[in-house]
Design an enzyme around this catalytic site. Structure first.
Site, PDB file in Angstrom:
ATOM      1  N   SER A  41       0.791  -1.234   0.000  1.00  0.00           N
ATOM      2  CA  SER A  41       0.000   0.000   0.000  1.00  0.00           C
ATOM      3  C   SER A  41       0.820   1.279   0.000  1.00  0.00           C
ATOM      4  O   SER A  41       0.247   2.365  -0.130  1.00  0.00           O
ATOM      5  CB  SER A  41      -0.966   0.013   1.178  1.00  0.00           C
ATOM      6  OG  SER A  41      -2.059  -0.837   0.926  1.00  0.00           O
ATOM      7  N   ALA A  42       2.128   1.190   0.139  1.00  0.00           N
ATOM      8  CA  ALA A  42       2.933   2.392  -0.074  1.00  0.00           C
ATOM      9  C   ALA A  42       2.736   2.908  -1.502  1.00  0.00           C
ATOM     10  O   ALA A  42       2.999   4.082  -1.789  1.00  0.00           O
ATOM     11  CB  ALA A  42       4.405   2.118   0.206  1.00  0.00           C
TER      12      ALA A  42
END
Length: 386
Positions: A67-68
Site C-alpha cells: 500500500s505504499a
C-alpha cells in the site's frame, strides 16, 4: 550483519537502528533511504534480496511495497489537479459516467482520495486475474453500491483504491495509469519505482514473504485490541471484506501479478526510489524535477478524514490520498504525510524538516500501518535531527 551504504554526518543513528533491525527485530533483507532538502543523507541496505534466499541485497534491489503504492497514485491525481485537468470538488461521475450507478452520483473526487467513497468492498470479489484487468476492476467498483453514504464517513479502501484511482487517471489522461506515472512521475524525478513492472527490470526485484517477529526474552507479546482482532477474524466484517476484494490473495512473486497495474497494492520500488519520489513532492531534488507546488503540498496534508476507521477499526487520519501522522501510523512530525505498506514498507515526506524517507523490506509482518522496523528507523531520523 554487514550494513552497506553511507550516511551523512549526524545521521549515524539511522545506521545503528538499521543494524538493530537485523540483530533484534528479525529483518531478512531491507533498505532505507533518507533525503534532506533534496540531498541524500542516508542510503543503506543489508541482508538477502529474497526473503527465502541467500543472494545478497545489492544497490538497486527493489521490492513490492504493497500500500505504499497508494501515495504514488494519489500524487498522480493531485498533479492532474495542479495542472487544471481535475477538479477535486467535482463528482467522480463527471469524468467517469458509469460511476454514477448505485447511489454514487454525489461522490466527489476528494471523497475518493480520502477513503470516504464508501466502496471499500466488492459484493463479488475479483480473482487475481480479473483484478489485473483494468476494465473488469473499473466495472466492478462502478457497479458497487456504497456501504455508507459517500462523504459522510471514512474507511480504508485497501484494494478498491486500485480501480478507483487507476480508472480516474485513465479517463482524464486517456492513458493507462502505470504508463502515465512512469512518464510524468518516475522518469522526471529519476525514481526507481514502477506500477506494472517491465520485463527488463525483473532481475532487480527480490522475492517477498511472511516473517514472524522474534520474541525478546522476558518481553510480552504484543496483541491487537480485541475489536481489531475480531474484525479481522469475522469473514462478514468490512475489514475482512475490504482486504478480500481480491480473492484468493495474489502471489506477490508471480511475474504476472507484478506486471499488473494495481495502484493500491502492487507498486515495486527501491528505498531510494520512494524517498526520492517524496523528496520531489516537497522541494527540489538532486538531478530531478520538483512535482508539487507549495499549494499542492498543502492539499496533500490537509486533514480530510479523522477518527474511527470503519475498515481498520482504529483511529486514522487521511489527507488527500495520504495517511497523516497519528497513533495508528506515526510519521516524523505532525506535518508529515505519506503511506505505509501492510506489514513492512513505509514512505513519507515532512515539509517542516525537509525530510523524505523510504524503507522497503522482503519480510512482511502482520502489522498494517506501523511496522516496528520502520518505526525504529523513523525514531532514528528524529534523533538525528534533534
Amino acid at each position: 550483519m554487514d550494513v552497506n551504504g553511507t550516511v551523512a554526518e549526524g545521521f549515524e543513528p539511522v545506521r545503528e537502528a538499521f543494524a538493530a533491525n537485523f540483530a533484534q527485530r528479525g529483518e531478512r533483507g531491507a533498505a532505507v533511504a533518507v533525503y534532506r532538502d533534496g540531498h541524500k543523507v542516508a542510503d543503506l541496505w543489508a541482508g538477502s534480496r529474497d526473503v527465502d534466499g541467500t543472494a545478497p541485497w545489492e544497490p538497486g534491489t527493489a521490492q513490492i511495497v504493497r500500500s505504499a503504492t497508494k501515495g504514488v497514485a494519489a500524487a498522480a491525481l493531485l498533479l492532474l489537479h495542479q495542472r487544471g485537468e481535475l477538479d477535486l470538488d467535482a463528482p467522480v461521475g463527471a469524468y467517469w459516467p458509469e460511476y454514477k450507478a448505485a447511489g454514487k452520483e454525489h461522490t466527489l473526487v476528494r471523497h475518493l482520495l480520502a477513503h470516504r467513497a464508501g466502496v471499500p468492498v466488492l459484493d463479488r470479489p475479483l480473482t487475481p486475474a480479473e483484478a489485473a484487468d483494468p476494465d473488469l476492476g473499473a466495472a466492478a467498483v462502478a457497479a458497487q453500491a456504497p456501504v455508507w453514504e459517500p462523504g459522510t464517513d471514512h474507511g480504508y479502501h485497501a484494494q478498491t483504491y486500485s480501480w478507483l484511482t487507476g480508472e480516474l487517471i485513465r479517463r482524464i489522461t486517456g492513458r493507462p495509469a502505470g504508463a502515465w506515472i512512469a512518464d510524468e512521475i518516475a522518469r522526471p524525478v529519476g525514481a526507481d519505482l514502477w506500477l506494472g513492472l517491465p520485463e527488463s527490470e525483473h532481475a532487480r526485484v527480490g522475492r517477498v514473504g511472511p516473517v514472524e517477529a522474534p520474541e525478546a526474552a522476558g518481553a510480552l507479546k504484543t496483541r491487537p485490541k480485541r475489536a481489531v482482532a475480531e474484525a479481522y477474524a469475522d469473514p462478514g466484517s468490512l475489514t475482512r471484506r475490504a482486504f478480500a476484494a481480491i480473492t484468493p490473495l495474489p502471489d506477490e512473486n508471480d511475474p504476472a501479478y507484478r506486471a499488473a497495474v494495481l495502484p493500491a497494492s502492487n507498486g515495486i520500488a527501491t528505498a531510494d526510489g520512494l524517498a526520492r519520489f517524496y523528496a520531489s513532492l516537497i522541494g527540489e531534488v538532486d538531478g530531478g524535477t520538483r512535482l508539487f507546488t507549495p499549494e499542492t503540498v498543502r492539499l496533500a496534508r490537509a486533514e480530510q478524514s479523522a477518527g474511527p476507521d470503519r475498515v481498520l477499526v482504529v483511529g486514522t487520519r487521511f489527507g488527500l490520498g495520504y495517511m497523516l501522522h497519528g497513533a495508528a501510523s506515526p510519521l516524523l512530525t505532525p506535518g508529515s504525510f505519506g503511506h505505509p505498506g501492510r506489514g513492512g514498507a513505509l514512505a513519507f515526506a515532512d515539509p517542516d524538516t525537509g525530510i523524505a524517507f523510504g524503507y522497503v523490506t522482503n519480510g512482511f509482518r502482520t502489522s498494517v500501518t506501523a511496522d516496528p522496523r520502520a518505526q525504529a528507523l523513523v525514531r532514528a531520523v528524529r534523533t538525528a535531527l534533534a
